[in-house]
Design an enzyme around this catalytic site. Structure first.
Site, short mmCIF file in Angstrom:
data_model
loop_
_atom_site.label_atom_id
_atom_site.label_comp_id
_atom_site.label_asym_id
_atom_site.label_seq_id
_atom_site.Cartn_x
_atom_site.Cartn_y
_atom_site.Cartn_z
N HIS A 212 0.93 -1.19 0.15
CA HIS A 212 0.02 -0.10 0.00
C HIS A 212 1.06 1.15 0.02
CE1 HIS A 212 -2.73 3.19 1.84
NE2 HIS A 212 -3.70 2.42 1.31
N ARG B 27 1.09 3.81 1.78
CA ARG B 27 1.61 3.99 3.21
C ARG B 27 2.63 3.34 3.89
NH1 ARG B 27 -2.09 5.41 8.02
NH2 ARG B 27 -0.19 4.82 9.26
N LYS B 28 2.97 2.01 3.06
CA LYS B 28 4.02 1.11 3.51
C LYS B 28 5.41 1.38 3.00
CE LYS B 28 0.75 -0.95 5.77
NZ LYS B 28 -0.36 -0.27 5.36
N VAL B 29 6.52 0.58 3.19
CA VAL B 29 7.74 0.83 2.91
C VAL B 29 7.94 0.97 1.49
CG1 VAL B 29 10.18 0.24 3.32
CG2 VAL B 29 8.47 -0.23 5.08
#
Length: 379
Positions: free
Chosen positions: A178, A180-182
């Site tokens: 997603h 918002r992930k790394v």
């Protein structure tokens, strides 16, 4: 100044990679997905990686393939995004909430073992915002009680546990891609495993349990027909997403280094601001700093939510700490005592941290944070 909470960063080459996929005419799951799976597996040290539409479907498939079904229980933290519990529900099983460690916010092994019943089929530790859980303790519990371990590693690509990359351990791990992930593919998920038979089944389950892959059919030299020996789902990643993921994976070291640098700047600043507690750093793990979780003391003249409200007026976007799932209406009626979970859900604030966040913007966040708490302390 307006400071967003999170923003994905792209490093160049993504548009060209996507254009190549479009020009190839193969935009659904195909050769780019396979290349991304191979690169992902190599990066985390796993034998196999299986791409999916998102981490929730990855968790669902991993639990289902572990034998979780109606009437079973899976022990999970309540302190997690609701997808952790929903993936259990999607298998027809019941999520059983156990408390977390008050320092790491990860599932507590002792509380987990106390929650085991004759119906327990699996335990799902969450690597909370990129900090690995104490996996050796969970493996020991799993062996004692004969239950499966499935890792919710949504935020943990690039993290290590006792020097070993998350994704390379003895359990199945599920990652999120997603924004918002790394790293990101827009939406997307990945399952890693060292079990070849399990990987083969997961690849089939994500494609309606079809026993013939698209690539195999495409490369066939004679007429072939697929069959469906069991029921499955459609959780396939597209080649366009995979092309983006390959570009992001190449930048992972740079992404992790920048997140670590920003976290260090926050840690240094927090030492001089009253009522704040910096994230705890266990010696067994290296985290990804997917988010920066700051704890506001219950003695603070400003509670967590009021502090968030004032920062928002300043143009600084924040988020509450990780949710407590058992407080949500979706899981109303859950009768469980989780004091560490509830305290963390009440007191933790997530600050902006992402590649591309300038030092001037981060300094503004720190200055506004300090200004509000120091002024309140002096009042």
């Amino acid at each position: 100044m307006n400071v967003p909470f999170a923003k994905p960063k792209f490093y160049g080459g993504e548009a060209e990679a996507l254009a190549e996929v479009i020009a190839s005419g193969w935009v659904s799951q195909g050769p780019r997905v396979q290349a991304f799976e191979n690169a992902f597996a190599a990066r985390v040290g796993a034998e196999h990686a299986i791409a999916t539409t998102n981490c929730t479907t990855a968790l669902h498939l991993a639990l289902y393939a572990s034998g979780v079904g109606p009437g079973d229980e899976v022990i999970v933290p309540s302190l997690s995004f609701i997808a952790t519990a929903n993936a259990v529900w999607q298998c027809g099983a019941e999520p059983v909430f156990a408390d977390v460690d008050p320092l790491t916010y990860n599932l507590d092994p002792v509380a987990t073992e106390h929650a085991i019943t004759s119906r327990t089929k699996a335990i799902m530790p969450v690597h909370q915002i990129g900090l690995p859980a104490d996996m050796d303790a969970f493996y020991a519990i799993g062996e004692r009680h004969g239950v499966a371990i499935v890792e919710d590693a949504a935020c943990a690509i690039g993290a290590t546990y006792k020097g070993r990359p998350i994704g390379s351990l003895q359990s199945t791990a599920c990652f999120s891609l997603h924004p918002r992930k790394v790293i990101t593919t827009g939406e997307g998920g990945m399952i890693t495993t060292n079990d070849g038979a399990l990987a083969d089944r997961l690849r089939k389950l994500r494609q309606h349990a079809m026993d013939l892959s698209d690539l195999a059919r495409h490369n066939a030299t004679d007429i072939v027909f697929e069959s469906y020996p069991e029921r499955g789902w459609n959780t396939r990643m597209t080649d366009m997403q995979a092309a983006l993921g390959l570009c992001q994976l190449e930048a992972l070291d740079e992404i992790l280094a920048e997140r670590d640098r920003q976290a260090a700047r926050y840690n240094a600043a927090v030492e001089s601001i009253p009522y704040l507690e910096a994230p705890y750093e266990p010696d067994y793990a290296v985290r990804t700093w997917q988010s920066y979780a700051l704890r506001v003391s219950p003695r603070s003249p400003l509670d967590r939510t009021e502090l968030m409200r004032r920062l928002l007026r300043d143009g600084v976007a924040t988020r509450r700490g990780v949710m407590a799932i058992h407080h949500e209406k979706a899981y109303a009626g859950t009768n469980v005592l989780l004091p560490h979970t509830e305290a963390a859900a009440r007191e933790v604030i997530l600050l902006p941290l992402f590649p591309g966040l300038g030092d001037d913007a981060q300094d503004y966040v720190i200055e506004r944070l300090g200004s509000h708490l120091l002024a309140s302390a002096a009042a």
